[in-house]
Design a protein around this motif. Sequence first.
Motif, PDB file in Angstrom:
ATOM      1  N   ARG A  52       0.828  -1.176  -0.064  1.00 59.33           N
ATOM      2  CA  ARG A  52       0.017  -0.023   0.046  1.00 59.33           C
ATOM      3  C   ARG A  52       0.985   1.256  -0.091  1.00 59.33           C
ATOM      4  O   ARG A  52       1.863   1.217   0.460  1.00 59.33           O
ATOM      5  CB  ARG A  52      -0.635   0.043   1.429  1.00 59.33           C
ATOM      6  CG  ARG A  52      -1.850  -1.081   1.317  1.00 59.33           C
ATOM      7  CD  ARG A  52      -3.033  -0.869   1.084  1.00 59.33           C
ATOM      8  NE  ARG A  52      -4.039  -2.151   0.923  1.00 59.33           N
ATOM      9  CZ  ARG A  52      -5.222  -2.189   1.164  1.00 59.33           C
ATOM     10  NH1 ARG A  52      -5.812  -0.940   0.853  1.00 59.33           N
ATOM     11  NH2 ARG A  52      -5.993  -3.022   1.230  1.00 59.33           N
ATOM     12  N   ARG A  53       0.451   2.365  -0.458  1.00 56.95           N
ATOM     13  CA  ARG A  53       0.904   3.509  -0.606  1.00 56.95           C
ATOM     14  C   ARG A  53       0.996   4.276   0.869  1.00 56.95           C
ATOM     15  O   ARG A  53       0.182   4.061   1.424  1.00 56.95           O
ATOM     16  CB  ARG A  53       0.297   4.515  -1.710  1.00 56.95           C
ATOM     17  CG  ARG A  53       1.066   5.873  -1.878  1.00 56.95           C
ATOM     18  CD  ARG A  53      -0.053   6.629  -2.825  1.00 56.95           C
ATOM     19  NE  ARG A  53       0.618   7.981  -2.846  1.00 56.95           N
ATOM     20  CZ  ARG A  53       0.181   8.852  -3.583  1.00 56.95           C
ATOM     21  NH1 ARG A  53      -0.913   8.742  -4.223  1.00 56.95           N
ATOM     22  NH2 ARG A  53       0.635  10.232  -3.692  1.00 56.95           N
ATOM     23  N   ARG A  54       2.115   4.683   1.019  1.00 59.05           N
ATOM     24  CA  ARG A  54       2.552   5.669   2.216  1.00 59.05           C
ATOM     25  C   ARG A  54       3.033   7.058   1.958  1.00 59.05           C
ATOM     26  O   ARG A  54       3.561   6.897   0.832  1.00 59.05           O
ATOM     27  CB  ARG A  54       3.387   4.799   3.223  1.00 59.05           C
ATOM     28  CG  ARG A  54       2.858   3.248   3.629  1.00 59.05           C
ATOM     29  CD  ARG A  54       3.814   2.947   4.719  1.00 59.05           C
ATOM     30  NE  ARG A  54       3.900   1.557   5.097  1.00 59.05           N
ATOM     31  CZ  ARG A  54       2.782   0.636   5.031  1.00 59.05           C
ATOM     32  NH1 ARG A  54       1.555   1.057   4.720  1.00 59.05           N
ATOM     33  NH2 ARG A  54       2.932  -0.709   5.538  1.00 59.05           N
TER      34      ARG A  54
ATOM     35  N   ASP B  28       9.237  -2.390 -16.323  1.00 62.47           N
ATOM     36  CA  ASP B  28       8.051  -2.367 -17.202  1.00 62.47           C
ATOM     37  C   ASP B  28       7.315  -1.059 -17.195  1.00 62.47           C
ATOM     38  O   ASP B  28       7.359  -0.383 -18.125  1.00 62.47           O
ATOM     39  CB  ASP B  28       7.057  -3.518 -16.856  1.00 62.47           C
ATOM     40  CG  ASP B  28       6.052  -3.448 -17.961  1.00 62.47           C
ATOM     41  OD1 ASP B  28       6.494  -3.449 -19.137  1.00 62.47           O
ATOM     42  OD2 ASP B  28       4.891  -3.429 -17.497  1.00 62.47           O
ATOM     43  N   ILE B  29       7.111  -0.489 -15.974  1.00 63.44           N
ATOM     44  CA  ILE B  29       6.409   0.887 -15.876  1.00 63.44           C
ATOM     45  C   ILE B  29       7.246   1.964 -16.489  1.00 63.44           C
ATOM     46  O   ILE B  29       6.929   2.685 -16.997  1.00 63.44           O
ATOM     47  CB  ILE B  29       5.947   1.279 -14.343  1.00 63.44           C
ATOM     48  CG1 ILE B  29       4.692   0.136 -14.135  1.00 63.44           C
ATOM     49  CG2 ILE B  29       5.490   2.518 -14.166  1.00 63.44           C
ATOM     50  CD1 ILE B  29       4.414   0.192 -12.522  1.00 63.44           C
TER      51      ILE B  29
ATOM     52  N   ARG C  47       7.874  11.270  -2.703  1.00 66.44           N
ATOM     53  CA  ARG C  47       6.295  11.515  -2.867  1.00 66.44           C
ATOM     54  C   ARG C  47       5.642  10.474  -2.329  1.00 66.44           C
ATOM     55  O   ARG C  47       4.201  10.915  -1.749  1.00 66.44           O
ATOM     56  CB  ARG C  47       5.956  11.875  -4.288  1.00 66.44           C
ATOM     57  CG  ARG C  47       6.802  13.293  -4.973  1.00 66.44           C
ATOM     58  CD  ARG C  47       6.343  14.578  -4.443  1.00 66.44           C
ATOM     59  NE  ARG C  47       5.089  14.827  -4.591  1.00 66.44           N
ATOM     60  CZ  ARG C  47       4.837  15.768  -5.602  1.00 66.44           C
ATOM     61  NH1 ARG C  47       5.474  16.021  -6.259  1.00 66.44           N
ATOM     62  NH2 ARG C  47       3.570  16.076  -5.824  1.00 66.44           N
ATOM     63  N   ALA C  48       6.024   9.248  -2.389  1.00 72.54           N
ATOM     64  CA  ALA C  48       5.261   8.112  -1.936  1.00 72.54           C
ATOM     65  C   ALA C  48       6.348   7.146  -1.582  1.00 72.54           C
ATOM     66  O   ALA C  48       7.282   7.002  -2.278  1.00 72.54           O
ATOM     67  CB  ALA C  48       4.321   7.483  -2.993  1.00 72.54           C
ATOM     68  N   ARG C  49       5.765   6.111  -0.784  1.00 69.72           N
ATOM     69  CA  ARG C  49       6.698   4.899  -0.293  1.00 69.72           C
ATOM     70  C   ARG C  49       5.863   3.773  -0.484  1.00 69.72           C
ATOM     71  O   ARG C  49       4.539   3.909   0.075  1.00 69.72           O
ATOM     72  CB  ARG C  49       7.213   5.281   0.988  1.00 69.72           C
ATOM     73  CG  ARG C  49       7.487   4.366   1.746  1.00 69.72           C
ATOM     74  CD  ARG C  49       7.980   4.880   3.119  1.00 69.72           C
ATOM     75  NE  ARG C  49       8.878   3.906   3.998  1.00 69.72           N
ATOM     76  CZ  ARG C  49       9.856   4.054   4.175  1.00 69.72           C
ATOM     77  NH1 ARG C  49      10.409   5.316   4.356  1.00 69.72           N
ATOM     78  NH2 ARG C  49      10.925   3.249   4.423  1.00 69.72           N
ATOM     79  N   PHE C  50       6.320   2.602  -0.767  1.00 69.29           N
ATOM     80  CA  PHE C  50       5.551   1.407  -0.842  1.00 69.29           C
ATOM     81  C   PHE C  50       6.487   0.264  -0.269  1.00 69.29           C
ATOM     82  O   PHE C  50       7.751   0.121  -0.522  1.00 69.29           O
ATOM     83  CB  PHE C  50       5.591   0.760  -2.175  1.00 69.29           C
ATOM     84  CG  PHE C  50       4.581   1.752  -3.048  1.00 69.29           C
ATOM     85  CD1 PHE C  50       3.044   1.609  -2.931  1.00 69.29           C
ATOM     86  CD2 PHE C  50       4.970   2.715  -3.777  1.00 69.29           C
ATOM     87  CE1 PHE C  50       2.330   2.548  -3.648  1.00 69.29           C
ATOM     88  CE2 PHE C  50       4.453   3.823  -4.459  1.00 69.29           C
ATOM     89  CZ  PHE C  50       2.777   3.548  -4.502  1.00 69.29           C
TER      90      PHE C  50
ATOM     91  N   ALA D 140      -2.129   1.619  -7.381  1.00 66.65           N
ATOM     92  CA  ALA D 140      -1.508   2.592  -6.360  1.00 66.65           C
ATOM     93  C   ALA D 140      -0.277   3.155  -6.707  1.00 66.65           C
ATOM     94  O   ALA D 140      -0.148   4.418  -6.467  1.00 66.65           O
ATOM     95  CB  ALA D 140      -1.173   1.920  -4.968  1.00 66.65           C
ATOM     96  N   LEU D 141       0.580   2.375  -7.592  1.00 68.33           N
ATOM     97  CA  LEU D 141       1.597   3.143  -8.044  1.00 68.33           C
ATOM     98  C   LEU D 141       1.261   4.165  -9.004  1.00 68.33           C
ATOM     99  O   LEU D 141       1.652   5.189  -9.165  1.00 68.33           O
ATOM    100  CB  LEU D 141       2.701   2.067  -8.735  1.00 68.33           C
ATOM    101  CG  LEU D 141       4.127   2.316  -8.951  1.00 68.33           C
ATOM    102  CD1 LEU D 141       4.933   2.695  -7.765  1.00 68.33           C
ATOM    103  CD2 LEU D 141       4.751   0.980  -9.431  1.00 68.33           C
ATOM    104  N   ALA D 142       0.285   3.798 -10.084  1.00 71.18           N
ATOM    105  CA  ALA D 142       0.078   4.691 -10.933  1.00 71.18           C
ATOM    106  C   ALA D 142      -0.587   5.982 -10.281  1.00 71.18           C
ATOM    107  O   ALA D 142      -0.491   7.115 -10.849  1.00 71.18           O
ATOM    108  CB  ALA D 142      -1.370   4.017 -12.047  1.00 71.18           C
TER     109      ALA D 142
END
Length: 136
Positions: free
Chosen positions: A30-32, A74-75, A117-120, A128-130
Motif C-alpha cells: 500500500r502507498r504511504r 516495465d512501468i 512523494r510516496a513509499r511502498f 496505487a503506483l499509478a
Amino acid sequence: MSPELALGIAGALIVLTVVIGVGLRLLDGRRRGGGHLRFDAADASGDRGSRATLVQFSTEMCARCPQVRRLLSDIASRDDGLVHVEVDLTHRPDLSSRYRVLQTPTTFVVDRAGAVRARFNGVPHPHALAEALAPV
C-alpha cells in the motif's frame, strides 16, 4: 500448569499470530506518504528521470525483489520521463537507516527535485503506483 490452561494459551497465541499476519498482509504494497524525506541522487547509480524516479531498495537475499524489479522496469519503459533505479542495501547498509527502510523491497517515488512523494513497503500494487505517479 493444567492441560486446559496450556491449550488455551497455545490457542490464543495462534489466533494472535494469525491476526498480526493478516494485518501485515493487508498493509503490504500500500502507498504511504513520503514524509519529509529527500532522496540524494548520489546514493544510487544511474540517472534521475526528468519527471520522476522509481527507487527500489533491495538485498541479495530478497525473494520478492525480482518481481518488483520487473514491475518497475516495465512501468519505467513505458514513460520517457520515468527512470527505475535499484539500490542494493547489502552493499550500502548505511542507507537503510538514513531512509528508514525496514524491509525489502521498499520503493520510493521521487520527483525531479528529489522529494520522496510516496513509499511502498513490499510489492507495490500497480494501481496505487499509478496513482502516486499521476501528480508527479
